[in-house]
Design a protein around this motif. Structure first.
Motif, PDB file in Angstrom:
ATOM      1  N   TYR A 192       8.650  28.741   3.407  1.00 17.96           N
ATOM      2  CA  TYR A 192       7.358  29.005   4.046  1.00 17.96           C
ATOM      3  C   TYR A 192       7.504  29.926   5.256  1.00 17.96           C
ATOM      4  O   TYR A 192       6.788  30.928   5.384  1.00 17.96           O
ATOM      5  N   GLN A 211       7.796  34.126   2.938  1.00 19.78           N
ATOM      6  CA  GLN A 211       6.413  34.411   2.545  1.00 19.78           C
ATOM      7  C   GLN A 211       5.877  33.497   1.456  1.00 19.78           C
ATOM      8  O   GLN A 211       4.929  33.835   0.748  1.00 19.78           O
ATOM      9  N   GLN A 212       6.469  32.329   1.322  1.00 18.12           N
ATOM     10  CA  GLN A 212       5.909  31.355   0.391  1.00 18.12           C
ATOM     11  C   GLN A 212       4.581  30.863   0.947  1.00 18.12           C
ATOM     12  O   GLN A 212       4.445  30.615   2.143  1.00 18.12           O
ATOM     13  N   SER A 213       3.581  30.731   0.089  1.00 16.61           N
ATOM     14  CA  SER A 213       2.266  30.312   0.561  1.00 16.61           C
ATOM     15  C   SER A 213       2.317  28.876   1.067  1.00 16.61           C
ATOM     16  O   SER A 213       3.194  28.089   0.695  1.00 16.61           O
ATOM     17  N   SER A 214       1.342  28.535   1.906  1.00 16.88           N
ATOM     18  CA  SER A 214       1.276  27.170   2.416  1.00 16.88           C
ATOM     19  C   SER A 214       1.090  26.176   1.282  1.00 16.88           C
ATOM     20  O   SER A 214       1.610  25.053   1.339  1.00 16.88           O
ATOM     21  N   GLN A 215       0.366  26.577   0.233  1.00 20.30           N
ATOM     22  CA  GLN A 215       0.196  25.689  -0.910  1.00 20.30           C
ATOM     23  C   GLN A 215       1.522  25.446  -1.616  1.00 20.30           C
ATOM     24  O   GLN A 215       1.865  24.312  -1.964  1.00 20.30           O
ATOM     25  N   ASP A 216       2.295  26.513  -1.816  1.00 18.16           N
ATOM     26  CA  ASP A 216       3.612  26.355  -2.441  1.00 18.16           C
ATOM     27  C   ASP A 216       4.556  25.556  -1.549  1.00 18.16           C
ATOM     28  O   ASP A 216       5.387  24.775  -2.044  1.00 18.16           O
ATOM     29  N   SER A 219      -5.582  24.205   2.771  1.00 14.86           N
ATOM     30  CA  SER A 219      -5.739  25.439   3.538  1.00 14.86           C
ATOM     31  C   SER A 219      -6.130  26.577   2.613  1.00 14.86           C
ATOM     32  O   SER A 219      -5.449  26.827   1.612  1.00 14.86           O
ATOM     33  N   ASP A 228      -6.090  29.567   3.657  1.00 18.16           N
ATOM     34  CA  ASP A 228      -5.248  30.675   4.112  1.00 18.16           C
ATOM     35  C   ASP A 228      -3.802  30.404   3.705  1.00 18.16           C
ATOM     36  O   ASP A 228      -3.210  29.394   4.107  1.00 18.16           O
ATOM     37  N   PRO A 229      -3.179  31.283   2.923  1.00 13.77           N
ATOM     38  CA  PRO A 229      -1.803  31.030   2.467  1.00 13.77           C
ATOM     39  C   PRO A 229      -0.769  31.035   3.583  1.00 13.77           C
ATOM     40  O   PRO A 229       0.363  30.582   3.368  1.00 13.77           O
ATOM     41  N   ALA A 230      -1.141  31.530   4.771  1.00 11.89           N
ATOM     42  CA  ALA A 230      -0.183  31.569   5.884  1.00 11.89           C
ATOM     43  C   ALA A 230      -0.288  30.348   6.788  1.00 11.89           C
ATOM     44  O   ALA A 230       0.558  30.169   7.664  1.00 11.89           O
ATOM     45  N   SER A 284       2.050  33.917   9.991  1.00 12.73           N
ATOM     46  CA  SER A 284       1.662  35.308   9.766  1.00 12.73           C
ATOM     47  C   SER A 284       1.684  36.121  11.056  1.00 12.73           C
ATOM     48  O   SER A 284       1.905  35.592  12.150  1.00 12.73           O
TER      49      SER A 284
END
Length: 582
Positions: free
Chosen positions: A386, A390-395, A513, A515-517, A537
């Motif tokens: 994360y 750049q892994q998304s917050s969901q991932d 979220s 927002d992925p960041a 981000s």
């Protein structure tokens, strides 16, 4: 619904004891099916009028990842035994799940149900209680501090005068650690993990010559005894590192096999493919750690090897009162040896912490009969995914959830959590010298269950690539130290100790979220609720707090009240406490 996605295995992440009269039961069902889950449980001998007397306990949705919803509940067993099954209800159907599969009606006979025959007290996973509240500091002794120049190897270089190499020496020793115990205490450290201190050829000491002697470059037995006593006076535990997978090239039994081959009484202490041994070349003709000829693999099935190594395990506990063993290359040693190891050391000192170096999913070693914990590199990977990749917050939520749900809560509470070590590049280096992201990662690390560790020098901004770069001399010149990072980690450690929901909480709830960041979640105990929000981000983000008591949140770092909606700057985070009203 897709019944193939319903999983309960009776393995320890799905069923584990918290006492001989209480168990945690978990089940996985396909994500987002909108179900209710009830566990049906009772004593197998409790019958009345020909009917089994079972209790129905509703389960709680605990976590969700990309594929599964994880349901959990605690059930009591007055007589330490249980049969159980599940009732699963959707908006259109209800059915029962047991050891023998699915039923449309609840089975009348208990033979179909999952079985916990008897909950023995000895089968309750019982790691040392002190570990979950410990903050560790890892020391590579040859590089921490030179306190006794009379012990310097002949080739010793001036402290920090050069970049480290695989075979360089700078004179670090145990006396140097003793002289800086007050520094560690002021930082807030309550546990020291030493890489090996036993007599060895190399600077890293993972090639043991004598397991029953302190390396003379580091000190002697009296030095170690003083170090441990002075540490204990300051409330600091001490964990040593042992290599029972392999010895060093100059280990006396291995030298005997080299010299005498087939006639050596020690030939079965190792794993030769043929004799005489041939250390030269890329692939020695005997088993080793990796293909390193100077690290021959020990045969831990051999009675004399077992006797010797178990003697070592007991000696340092009994004679020096160490508090833990970190076990190198632990996953390549047989399980039977580790069971014997645990019995021997726990019989001497029940609350010794046994930590295995395993980098992957480690359930087979964490059943309560071998280790208390492993080095939690999967958590490191999830945090770095994360924060740095750049892994998304969901991932990130999915990765963190899968990892946490792969172990019982009692295991997670004492895992050894770190961002770097002597085996990896330093966190400042992996973060491309971005100190904001280092702070973000440390806050993530400290917010999760387990026992966090700081690698020596990270607190004052040291950088370094993989070995040998990560093993540079500690910087003691205060003008060259990052005082801001030191102050930050000192405060972070203090907050972790002060707040019950900071790492040792009862519940963890990830918040959705868009927002992925932005990654955020709540933690809670009976005493408090904390809210963690991270923005990895390069943009400022607008954050809206959870709806409940929005005006009552306090920033733990600044001790200021936060409005319901606030701006979160780039590469930053907030840790907020819900101010409870009476």
């Amino acid at each position: 619904m897709n019944r193939a996605g319903i999983i309960h295995t009776q393995q320890h992440h799905h069923l584990y004891l918290t006492s001989s009269h209480e168990a945690i039961i978990r089940i996985q069902v396909p994500k987002g099916e909108g179900v209710n889950v009830t566990v049906i449980h009772g004593d197998p001998y409790n019958w009345k009028d020909g009917s089994w007397q079972a209790t129905h306990t509703e389960m709680k949705l605990l976590q969700t990842d990309d594929l599964y919803d994880y349901w959990s509940t605690s059930v009591s067993m007055p007589y330490s035994r249980m049969r159980y099954g599940f009732k699963i209800e959707t908006t259109t159907e209800a059915f029962f799940y047991t050891e023998r599969g699915f039923y449309t009606e609840r089975p009348a006979e208990i033979s179909a149900y999952f079985c916990l025959p008897y909950a023995h007290e000895t089968e309750v996973f019982s790691p040392p209680t002190w570990v979950k509240n410990t903050v560790w500091y890892q020391i590579f002794p040859e590089r921490f501090a030179n306190g006794d120049a009379s012990r310097n190897p002949d080739t010793t270089l001036p402290w920090g005068s050069e970049s480290p190499t695989p075979d360089s020496f700078f004179g670090g020793d145990l006396e140097g650690v003793i002289q800086h115990l007050d520094y560690l205490q002021q930082l807030g450290i309550t546990g020291i993990y030493f890489t090996p201190i036993f007599e060895a050829f190399s600077n890293h000491k993972y090639d043991t010559i004598d397991y029953l002697s302190v390396d003379p470059h580091f000190g002697d037995e009296d030095t170690l005894r003083t170090l441990i006593q002075e540490s204990h006076k300051r409330g600091i535990r001490v964990m040593l590192d042992a290599v029972f997978n392999h010895s060093g090239y100059y280990f006396a039994p291995f030298q005997d096999v080299l010299q005498h081959g087939e006639n050596s009484r020690y030939k079965d202490w190792f794993h030769p493919f043929e004799l005489p041994l041939q250390p030269e070349g890329d692939r020695p003709n005997y088993e080793t750690f990796a293909f390193v000829s100077s690290m021959p693999k020990l045969n831990t099935k051999h009675p004399e090897v077992r006797q010797y190594l178990l003697k070592v395990a007991k000696y340092w506990v009994e004679e020096f009162d160490i508090d833990g063993w970190r076990l190198d290359v632990a996953n390549e040693v047989d399980h039977d040896f580790w069971r014997s190891f645990r019995n021997e050391v726990k019989n001497l000192k029940q609350d010794v912490y046994i930590l295995g170096e395993i980098w992957h999913q480690s359930s087979p070693w964490l059943q309560g009969d071998q280790f208390d914990a492993v080095m939690n590199y999967p958590l490191t990977d999830a945090i770095q995914g994360y924060a740095l990749h750049q892994q998304s917050s969901q991932d990130a939520q999915i990765a963190l959830t899968k990892h946490v749900m792969s172990y019982p809560a009692s295991v997670n509470a004492v895992q050894f959590n770190m961002l770097d070590s002597h085996d990896t590049a330093r966190v400042l280096t992996t973060s491309n010298e971005n100190k904001a992201l280092v702070k973000l990662q440390y806050t993530l690390l400290f917010s999760f269950p387990g026992s966090p560790c700081i690698y020596y020098g990270d607190e004052i901004g040291m950088a370094g690539e993989n070995d040998p770069g990560c093993r540079a001399c500690m910087i003691w010149d205060e003008t060259k130290q990052d005082k801001d990072m030191l102050a930050f980690l000192t405060q972070l450690i203090a907050l972790r100790k002060r707040h019950s929901a900071f790492g040792t909480y009862d519940e963890l709830s990830f918040l959705h979220s868009e927002d992925p960041a932005v990654l955020h979640y709540q933690t809670s105990t009976a005493d408090e609720t904390l809210y963690f929000v991270f923005n990895r981000s390069l943009e400022t983000k607008s954050i809206t707090l959870p709806k409940e008591n929005q005006e009552q949140w306090i920033d733990l770092f600044s001790e200021t009240t936060i409005s319901p909606t606030f701006s979160l700057e780039q590469e930053s985070f907030r840790v907020l406490q819900l101010k409870r009203t009476s």
